[in-house]
Design a protein around this motif. Structure first.
Motif, PDB file in Angstrom:
ATOM      1  N   ASN A 105      -1.002  12.067   2.130  1.00 21.23           N
ATOM      2  CA  ASN A 105      -1.907  12.976   2.818  1.00 21.23           C
ATOM      3  C   ASN A 105      -3.168  13.213   2.004  1.00 21.23           C
ATOM      4  O   ASN A 105      -3.120  13.301   0.791  1.00 21.23           O
ATOM      5  CB  ASN A 105      -1.236  14.334   3.047  1.00 21.23           C
ATOM      6  CG  ASN A 105      -0.150  14.272   4.082  1.00 21.23           C
ATOM      7  OD1 ASN A 105      -0.299  13.599   5.081  1.00 21.23           O
ATOM      8  ND2 ASN A 105       0.953  14.970   3.837  1.00 21.23           N
ATOM      9  N   SER A 128       1.171   5.418   1.026  1.00 18.24           N
ATOM     10  CA  SER A 128       0.622   6.322   2.029  1.00 18.24           C
ATOM     11  C   SER A 128       0.926   7.749   1.627  1.00 18.24           C
ATOM     12  O   SER A 128       1.861   8.018   0.877  1.00 18.24           O
ATOM     13  CB  SER A 128       1.200   6.022   3.407  1.00 18.24           C
ATOM     14  OG  SER A 128       2.590   6.230   3.400  1.00 18.24           O
ATOM     15  N   ARG A 186      -3.369  12.006   7.337  1.00 19.24           N
ATOM     16  CA  ARG A 186      -2.735  10.819   6.748  1.00 19.24           C
ATOM     17  C   ARG A 186      -3.794   9.877   6.178  1.00 19.24           C
ATOM     18  O   ARG A 186      -4.854   9.692   6.770  1.00 19.24           O
ATOM     19  CB  ARG A 186      -1.909  10.076   7.799  1.00 19.24           C
ATOM     20  CG  ARG A 186      -0.761  10.883   8.369  1.00 19.24           C
ATOM     21  CD  ARG A 186       0.232  11.305   7.337  1.00 19.24           C
ATOM     22  NE  ARG A 186       1.045  10.186   6.897  1.00 19.24           N
ATOM     23  CZ  ARG A 186       1.952  10.273   5.938  1.00 19.24           C
ATOM     24  NH1 ARG A 186       2.175  11.417   5.321  1.00 19.24           N
ATOM     25  NH2 ARG A 186       2.640   9.227   5.578  1.00 19.24           N
ATOM     26  N   ARG A 187      -3.478   9.280   5.052  1.00 18.09           N
ATOM     27  CA  ARG A 187      -4.363   8.286   4.447  1.00 18.09           C
ATOM     28  C   ARG A 187      -3.537   7.233   3.737  1.00 18.09           C
ATOM     29  O   ARG A 187      -2.323   7.368   3.617  1.00 18.09           O
ATOM     30  CB  ARG A 187      -5.359   8.937   3.494  1.00 18.09           C
ATOM     31  CG  ARG A 187      -4.721   9.576   2.277  1.00 18.09           C
ATOM     32  CD  ARG A 187      -5.677   9.693   1.142  1.00 18.09           C
ATOM     33  NE  ARG A 187      -6.035   8.371   0.668  1.00 18.09           N
ATOM     34  CZ  ARG A 187      -6.841   8.154  -0.368  1.00 18.09           C
ATOM     35  NH1 ARG A 187      -7.361   9.163  -1.016  1.00 18.09           N
ATOM     36  NH2 ARG A 187      -7.123   6.946  -0.777  1.00 18.09           N
ATOM     37  N   LYS A 188      -4.211   6.182   3.281  1.00 19.03           N
ATOM     38  CA  LYS A 188      -3.535   5.040   2.685  1.00 19.03           C
ATOM     39  C   LYS A 188      -4.271   4.621   1.419  1.00 19.03           C
ATOM     40  O   LYS A 188      -5.500   4.623   1.399  1.00 19.03           O
ATOM     41  CB  LYS A 188      -3.561   3.915   3.703  1.00 19.03           C
ATOM     42  CG  LYS A 188      -2.607   2.796   3.474  1.00 19.03           C
ATOM     43  CD  LYS A 188      -2.442   2.066   4.785  1.00 19.03           C
ATOM     44  CE  LYS A 188      -2.636   0.605   4.626  1.00 19.03           C
ATOM     45  NZ  LYS A 188      -2.492  -0.127   5.856  1.00 19.03           N
ATOM     46  N   TRP A 189      -3.526   4.278   0.396  1.00 22.19           N
ATOM     47  CA  TRP A 189      -4.096   3.737  -0.843  1.00 22.19           C
ATOM     48  C   TRP A 189      -3.764   2.254  -0.872  1.00 22.19           C
ATOM     49  O   TRP A 189      -2.608   1.864  -1.043  1.00 22.19           O
ATOM     50  CB  TRP A 189      -3.486   4.415  -2.068  1.00 22.19           C
ATOM     51  CG  TRP A 189      -3.970   5.784  -2.306  1.00 22.19           C
ATOM     52  CD1 TRP A 189      -5.040   6.164  -3.054  1.00 22.19           C
ATOM     53  CD2 TRP A 189      -3.387   6.995  -1.809  1.00 22.19           C
ATOM     54  NE1 TRP A 189      -5.161   7.522  -3.049  1.00 22.19           N
ATOM     55  CE2 TRP A 189      -4.162   8.077  -2.290  1.00 22.19           C
ATOM     56  CE3 TRP A 189      -2.293   7.289  -0.995  1.00 22.19           C
ATOM     57  CZ2 TRP A 189      -3.887   9.386  -2.000  1.00 22.19           C
ATOM     58  CZ3 TRP A 189      -2.017   8.593  -0.702  1.00 22.19           C
ATOM     59  CH2 TRP A 189      -2.810   9.626  -1.195  1.00 22.19           C
ATOM     60  N   ASN A 190      -4.795   1.409  -0.691  1.00 20.72           N
ATOM     61  CA  ASN A 190      -4.593  -0.038  -0.686  1.00 20.72           C
ATOM     62  C   ASN A 190      -4.577  -0.593  -2.107  1.00 20.72           C
ATOM     63  O   ASN A 190      -5.105   0.011  -3.035  1.00 20.72           O
ATOM     64  CB  ASN A 190      -5.695  -0.734   0.111  1.00 20.72           C
ATOM     65  CG  ASN A 190      -5.491  -0.618   1.591  1.00 20.72           C
ATOM     66  OD1 ASN A 190      -4.359  -0.691   2.060  1.00 20.72           O
ATOM     67  ND2 ASN A 190      -6.568  -0.435   2.327  1.00 20.72           N
ATOM     68  N   ALA A 242       0.829  -1.197   0.000  1.00 21.74           N
ATOM     69  CA  ALA A 242       0.000   0.000   0.000  1.00 21.74           C
ATOM     70  C   ALA A 242       0.872   1.259   0.000  1.00 21.74           C
ATOM     71  O   ALA A 242       1.988   1.258   0.534  1.00 21.74           O
ATOM     72  CB  ALA A 242      -0.904   0.000   1.219  1.00 21.74           C
TER      73      ALA A 242
END
Length: 66
Positions: free
Chosen positions: A16, A14, A26-30, A12
């Motif tokens: 903003n 990561s 903060r965010r995450k792209w799976n 993944a």
């Protein structure tokens, strides 16, 4: 279990999220993981998790079973 591509090792990303006021959270792209069955050179069938991009490549090479 980690969200990782079994073949390529990609994980993944990561970063903003930015609001209109440029606040950063903060965010995450799976990954888009898919369960597939793959046959090796000896004819054994394995179930693995790969990303959608890797799946396209495997289908091109006729490695996917079923």
């Amino acid at each position: 279990m980690a969200r990782k591509d079994t073949l390529t090792g990609k994980g993944a990303l990561s970063g903003n999220s930015r609001s209109h006021a440029l606040n950063a959270t903060r965010r995450k792209w799976n990954l888009n993981l898919q369960k597939i069955k793959v046959m090796d050179e000896d004819g054994r069938v394995f179930t693995i998790k790969v990303s959608a991009r890797t799946l396209r490549t495997l289908k091109k090479q006729d490695k996917v079973v079923g």
